[in-house]
Design a protein around this motif. Structure first.
Motif, PDB file in Angstrom:
ATOM      1  N   THR A  36      -4.834   9.288   9.701  1.00  0.00           N
ATOM      2  CA  THR A  36      -5.179  10.673  10.020  1.00  0.00           C
ATOM      3  C   THR A  36      -3.952  11.579  10.046  1.00  0.00           C
ATOM      4  OG1 THR A  36      -5.078  10.126  12.384  1.00  0.00           O
ATOM      5  CG2 THR A  36      -7.226   9.994  11.317  1.00  0.00           C
ATOM      6  N   GLU A  37      -2.882  11.127  10.680  1.00  0.00           N
ATOM      7  CA  GLU A  37      -1.691  11.956  10.781  1.00  0.00           C
ATOM      8  C   GLU A  37      -0.952  12.051   9.448  1.00  0.00           C
ATOM      9  OE1 GLU A  37      -0.758  13.813  13.359  1.00  0.00           O
ATOM     10  OE2 GLU A  37      -2.514  13.181  14.507  1.00  0.00           O
ATOM     11  N   GLY A  38      -0.994  10.964   8.660  1.00  0.00           N
ATOM     12  CA  GLY A  38      -0.371  11.001   7.341  1.00  0.00           C
ATOM     13  C   GLY A  38      -1.056  12.006   6.430  1.00  0.00           C
ATOM     14  N   ALA A  39      -2.387  12.051   6.499  1.00  0.00           N
ATOM     15  CA  ALA A  39      -3.128  13.022   5.687  1.00  0.00           C
ATOM     16  C   ALA A  39      -2.784  14.445   6.112  1.00  0.00           C
ATOM     17  CB  ALA A  39      -4.630  12.777   5.832  1.00  0.00           C
ATOM     18  N   ALA A  40      -2.641  14.645   7.425  1.00  0.00           N
ATOM     19  CA  ALA A  40      -2.291  15.982   7.918  1.00  0.00           C
ATOM     20  C   ALA A  40      -0.896  16.384   7.465  1.00  0.00           C
ATOM     21  CB  ALA A  40      -2.390  16.009   9.450  1.00  0.00           C
ATOM     22  N   GLN A  41       0.072  15.460   7.555  1.00  0.00           N
ATOM     23  CA  GLN A  41       1.442  15.784   7.144  1.00  0.00           C
ATOM     24  C   GLN A  41       1.534  16.015   5.644  1.00  0.00           C
ATOM     25  OE1 GLN A  41       4.372  15.850   9.595  1.00  0.00           O
ATOM     26  NE2 GLN A  41       4.537  17.314   7.911  1.00  0.00           N
ATOM     27  N   ALA A  42       0.781  15.234   4.871  1.00  0.00           N
ATOM     28  CA  ALA A  42       0.787  15.398   3.415  1.00  0.00           C
ATOM     29  C   ALA A  42       0.276  16.783   3.025  1.00  0.00           C
ATOM     30  CB  ALA A  42      -0.056  14.314   2.760  1.00  0.00           C
ATOM     31  N   GLN A  43      -0.748  17.240   3.733  1.00  0.00           N
ATOM     32  CA  GLN A  43      -1.288  18.562   3.436  1.00  0.00           C
ATOM     33  C   GLN A  43      -0.289  19.654   3.820  1.00  0.00           C
ATOM     34  OE1 GLN A  43      -4.976  19.449   5.451  1.00  0.00           O
ATOM     35  NE2 GLN A  43      -5.460  21.152   4.082  1.00  0.00           N
ATOM     36  N   ILE A  44       0.378  19.487   4.959  1.00  0.00           N
ATOM     37  CA  ILE A  44       1.360  20.476   5.404  1.00  0.00           C
ATOM     38  C   ILE A  44       2.564  20.517   4.475  1.00  0.00           C
ATOM     39  CG2 ILE A  44       3.035  20.981   7.239  1.00  0.00           C
ATOM     40  CD1 ILE A  44       0.938  19.793   9.218  1.00  0.00           C
ATOM     41  N   SER A  45       3.050  19.341   4.070  1.00  0.00           N
ATOM     42  CA  SER A  45       4.306  19.254   3.325  1.00  0.00           C
ATOM     43  C   SER A  45       4.125  19.203   1.812  1.00  0.00           C
ATOM     44  CB  SER A  45       5.088  18.014   3.802  1.00  0.00           C
ATOM     45  OG  SER A  45       5.374  18.116   5.185  1.00  0.00           O
ATOM     46  N   GLY A  46       2.901  19.097   1.346  1.00  0.00           N
ATOM     47  CA  GLY A  46       2.651  19.186  -0.086  1.00  0.00           C
ATOM     48  C   GLY A  46       2.942  17.918  -0.867  1.00  0.00           C
ATOM     49  N   TYR A  47       2.602  16.764  -0.339  1.00  0.00           N
ATOM     50  CA  TYR A  47       2.711  15.534  -1.112  1.00  0.00           C
ATOM     51  C   TYR A  47       1.409  14.740  -1.019  1.00  0.00           C
ATOM     52  CZ  TYR A  47       4.475  13.763   3.482  1.00  0.00           C
ATOM     53  OH  TYR A  47       4.673  13.452   4.807  1.00  0.00           O
ATOM     54  N   VAL A  48       1.350  13.623  -1.716  1.00  0.00           N
ATOM     55  CA  VAL A  48       0.124  12.812  -1.788  1.00  0.00           C
ATOM     56  C   VAL A  48       0.358  11.501  -1.071  1.00  0.00           C
ATOM     57  CG1 VAL A  48      -1.532  11.666  -3.308  1.00  0.00           C
ATOM     58  CG2 VAL A  48      -0.524  13.867  -3.985  1.00  0.00           C
ATOM     59  N   LEU A  49      -0.591  11.120  -0.207  1.00  0.00           N
ATOM     60  CA  LEU A  49      -0.474   9.892   0.566  1.00  0.00           C
ATOM     61  C   LEU A  49      -1.851   9.250   0.621  1.00  0.00           C
ATOM     62  CD1 LEU A  49       2.091   8.844   2.193  1.00  0.00           C
ATOM     63  CD2 LEU A  49       0.904   9.637   4.230  1.00  0.00           C
ATOM     64  N   THR A  50      -1.949   8.037   0.094  1.00  0.00           N
ATOM     65  CA  THR A  50      -3.227   7.328   0.069  1.00  0.00           C
ATOM     66  C   THR A  50      -3.083   5.991   0.777  1.00  0.00           C
ATOM     67  OG1 THR A  50      -3.744   8.333  -2.070  1.00  0.00           O
ATOM     68  CG2 THR A  50      -5.089   6.446  -1.389  1.00  0.00           C
ATOM     69  N   LEU A  51      -3.942   5.727   1.736  1.00  0.00           N
ATOM     70  CA  LEU A  51      -3.867   4.498   2.539  1.00  0.00           C
ATOM     71  C   LEU A  51      -5.049   3.593   2.239  1.00  0.00           C
ATOM     72  CD1 LEU A  51      -2.958   4.206   6.276  1.00  0.00           C
ATOM     73  CD2 LEU A  51      -5.137   3.286   5.494  1.00  0.00           C
ATOM     74  N   CYS A  52      -4.777   2.278   2.162  1.00  0.00           N
ATOM     75  CA  CYS A  52      -5.825   1.276   2.006  1.00  0.00           C
ATOM     76  C   CYS A  52      -5.583   0.139   3.000  1.00  0.00           C
ATOM     77  CB  CYS A  52      -5.829   0.690   0.590  1.00  0.00           C
ATOM     78  SG  CYS A  52      -6.301   1.874  -0.682  1.00  0.00           S
ATOM     79  N   PRO A  53      -6.648  -0.368   3.644  1.00  0.00           N
ATOM     80  CA  PRO A  53      -6.474  -1.517   4.543  1.00  0.00           C
ATOM     81  C   PRO A  53      -5.982  -2.728   3.765  1.00  0.00           C
ATOM     82  CG  PRO A  53      -8.614  -0.470   4.869  1.00  0.00           C
ATOM     83  CD  PRO A  53      -8.037   0.116   3.621  1.00  0.00           C
ATOM     84  N   LYS A  54      -5.162  -3.532   4.394  1.00  0.00           N
ATOM     85  CA  LYS A  54      -4.687  -4.765   3.771  1.00  0.00           C
ATOM     86  C   LYS A  54      -5.783  -5.818   3.879  1.00  0.00           C
ATOM     87  CE  LYS A  54      -1.455  -7.487   5.343  1.00  0.00           C
ATOM     88  NZ  LYS A  54      -0.203  -7.993   5.946  1.00  0.00           N
ATOM     89  N   PRO A  55      -5.925  -6.693   2.872  1.00  0.00           N
ATOM     90  CA  PRO A  55      -6.920  -7.764   2.973  1.00  0.00           C
ATOM     91  C   PRO A  55      -6.706  -8.592   4.233  1.00  0.00           C
ATOM     92  CG  PRO A  55      -6.003  -7.653   0.757  1.00  0.00           C
ATOM     93  CD  PRO A  55      -5.193  -6.725   1.603  1.00  0.00           C
ATOM     94  N   ARG A  56      -7.799  -9.130   4.758  1.00  0.00           N
ATOM     95  CA  ARG A  56      -7.709  -9.949   5.959  1.00  0.00           C
ATOM     96  C   ARG A  56      -6.781 -11.131   5.743  1.00  0.00           C
ATOM     97  NH1 ARG A  56     -11.415  -9.315  10.031  1.00  0.00           N
ATOM     98  NH2 ARG A  56     -13.061  -7.779   9.670  1.00  0.00           N
ATOM     99  N   GLY A  57      -6.007 -11.432   6.749  1.00  0.00           N
ATOM    100  CA  GLY A  57      -5.071 -12.548   6.660  1.00  0.00           C
ATOM    101  C   GLY A  57      -4.441 -12.802   8.007  1.00  0.00           C
ATOM    102  N   LYS A  58      -3.289 -13.449   8.002  1.00  0.00           N
ATOM    103  CA  LYS A  58      -2.616 -13.782   9.252  1.00  0.00           C
ATOM    104  C   LYS A  58      -1.947 -12.562   9.887  1.00  0.00           C
ATOM    105  CE  LYS A  58      -1.624 -18.598   8.095  1.00  0.00           C
ATOM    106  NZ  LYS A  58      -0.553 -19.626   7.922  1.00  0.00           N
ATOM    107  N   THR A  59      -1.676 -11.544   9.085  1.00  0.00           N
ATOM    108  CA  THR A  59      -0.990 -10.361   9.592  1.00  0.00           C
ATOM    109  C   THR A  59      -1.892  -9.138   9.479  1.00  0.00           C
ATOM    110  OG1 THR A  59      -0.004  -9.863   7.432  1.00  0.00           O
ATOM    111  CG2 THR A  59       1.240 -11.301   8.919  1.00  0.00           C
ATOM    112  N   TYR A  60      -1.607  -8.113  10.273  1.00  0.00           N
ATOM    113  CA  TYR A  60      -2.406  -6.902  10.256  1.00  0.00           C
ATOM    114  C   TYR A  60      -1.564  -5.759   9.711  1.00  0.00           C
ATOM    115  CZ  TYR A  60      -5.776  -3.373  11.520  1.00  0.00           C
ATOM    116  OH  TYR A  60      -6.698  -2.355  11.441  1.00  0.00           O
ATOM    117  N   GLY A  61      -2.146  -5.005   8.767  1.00  0.00           N
ATOM    118  CA  GLY A  61      -1.405  -3.889   8.209  1.00  0.00           C
ATOM    119  C   GLY A  61      -2.212  -3.113   7.196  1.00  0.00           C
ATOM    120  N   TRP A  62      -1.526  -2.349   6.374  1.00  0.00           N
ATOM    121  CA  TRP A  62      -2.166  -1.526   5.373  1.00  0.00           C
ATOM    122  C   TRP A  62      -1.165  -1.235   4.262  1.00  0.00           C
ATOM    123  CZ3 TRP A  62      -1.004  -0.115  10.340  1.00  0.00           C
ATOM    124  CH2 TRP A  62      -0.033   0.866  10.524  1.00  0.00           C
ATOM    125  N   THR A  63      -1.655  -0.722   3.145  1.00  0.00           N
ATOM    126  CA  THR A  63      -0.791  -0.329   2.027  1.00  0.00           C
ATOM    127  C   THR A  63      -0.876   1.181   1.843  1.00  0.00           C
ATOM    128  OG1 THR A  63      -2.546  -0.694   0.382  1.00  0.00           O
ATOM    129  CG2 THR A  63      -1.072  -2.548   0.874  1.00  0.00           C
TER     130      THR A  63
END
Length: 413
Positions: A36-63
């Motif tokens: 949510t905050e990345g999308a807001a900053q991207a809109q304010i600063s004029g760049y593109v930011l796309t987030l995807c959940p990482k596949p389930r595994g031993k660690t938690y994160g996103w790309t």
């Protein structure tokens, strides 16, 4: 920041390891915050930011896929989870929490740590005293309600055995009302944060600044994961430590350097500490391991940028964690201490909306700024510059505090 301390290299692929502070909540909250905050900053600063959940595994994160300044960057962000350890440390009863209050207050007051931390910043010390005051206030309210409830029976005229029975009942009602009131306060702690903060400060005080065995084991696992990333085809490996996670990051990275696990020809390794509370631990008697790691890490060529803001009352804002801990070496390189300057990087309207939301402000480093300066969490974690290149030539904050204040300065062998 001199040229021999950083490497010039454009970033196309980055691995980020985020170390949260003392937080029992599932790491999902950090993904949603980034989204949510990345999308807001991207809109304010004029760049593109796309987030995807990482596949389930031993660690938690996103790309994250980003296009910033015309450069395409792919980043994988992993949360180094220790929320289960935090939850286990918070599982005590109401009486156990009040015992923690006594023990923690004694540890910080008797050692002189509380007084010395007041020399640096009053905000985090007040934040540390808040749960003590709030828990005592809750106890006082419980005692008053218990006395009022028990007093009702005292209005009933009685003599002899009936009076004795009523007296026993009044004591029972008094105790039951106190227990019920204190349990209600604990249930509503999401509103008061007294138990949460008490457990936080008690966690460091219980071992007098040393790391418990379970945490040391988890930190070794984190170090292994960072070391694995350093052997991969990446341009930068960035470790981010927020709040209590900052001093965990210091020790993890110091171990990696000391053990020779940072390859000279691998990705750039960088460290970003945000809203750190290092003195809460390093000023305690048995924090010799942390003091040694601060001393050692400050001499390495690895870029280390420490970001805080005076508006964050929960952090030791602009306090150089190495210097104030009394372990600054003669050849100290890091950290570069800079301010996120909330009063300048947030519009007056936004600042007025947040200035009294102390816990929300402590997480502002991970959020969007509507008047961004040179600190942008999303460009740092998903942009085309390494941390070292981004802050090359940047002067430290003129308001930084770098005077030794800790009573204890011994370091582990």
């Amino acid at each position: 920041m001199s040229d021999d301390q950083v490497q010039h290299r454009p970033v196309r692929r980055r691995r980020v390891f985020y170390i949260p502070g003392y937080d029992p909540i599932h790491p999902r909250r950090y993904r949603e915050l980034y989204r949510t905050e990345g999308a807001a900053q991207a809109q304010i600063s004029g760049y593109v930011l796309t987030l995807c959940p990482k596949p389930r595994g031993k660690t938690y994160g996103w790309t994250v896929d980003a296009v910033i300044g015309g450069a395409e960057v792919a980043a994988q962000i992993d949360v180094l989870v220790w929320s289960d350890i935090v939850r286990d440390s918070m599982s005590g009863s109401v009486p156990a929490t009040y015992w923690q209050l006594v023990r923690t207050a004694w540890t910080y007051i008797a050692s002189g740590a509380l007084r010395r931390m007041m020399w640096l910043r009053k905000g985090p010390v007040i934040a540390a005293l808040y749960p003590v005051g709030m828990l005592l206030l809750q106890l006082l309210v419980a005692l008053l309600l218990g006395s009022l409830a028990a007093g009702v029976l005292g209005l009933i005229p009685a003599t002899g055995r009936v009076r004795m029975v009523l007296a026993l009942l009044s004591w029972g009602i008094w105790a039951a009302a106190i227990v019920a009131t204190l349990r209600w306060f604990k249930k509503k702690d999401g509103r008061f944060f007294a138990y949460y903060l008490m457990h936080d400060y008690a966690y460091a005080a219980r071992w007098n600044g040393a790391n418990p065995a379970a945490l040391e084991t988890r930190m070794a696992e984190f170090a292994d994961r960072v070391a694995t990333a350093l052997s991969q085809d990446l341009d930068e490996v960035l470790v981010v430590g927020h709040s209590s996670g900052a001093h965990l990051g210091v020790s993890i990275l110091a171990d990696l350097h000391r053990d020779g696990r940072v390859p000279a020809t691998g990705p750039s390794l960088s460290f970003l500490s945000l809203g750190q509370v290092v003195p809460m631990v390093s000023f305690l008697k048995d924090a010799s391991r942390l003091r040694r790691d601060l001393h050692f890490l400050s001499q390495q060529k690895m870029p280390w940028v420490d970001v805080s803001a005076p508006g964050d009352g929960c952090a030791f804002a602009l306090c150089d964690p190495v210097s104030v801990s009394g372990v600054e070496p003669a050849n100290k390189r890091w950290p570069l201490v800079i301010s996120a300057a909330f009063t300048q990087t947030l519009s007056p309207e936004r600042w007025n909306a947040l200035r009294w939301k102390f816990f929300r402000l402590h997480f502002q480093y991970l959020c969007a700024f509507d008047r961004p300066g040179d600190y942008d969490y999303f460009q740092i974690t998903a942009g085309p510059l390494t941390l070292g290149d981004r802050y090359r030539g940047r002067a430290p904050s003129a308001s930084r505090i770098d005077v030794a204040a800790s009573k204890y300065t011994d370091m582990a062998a």
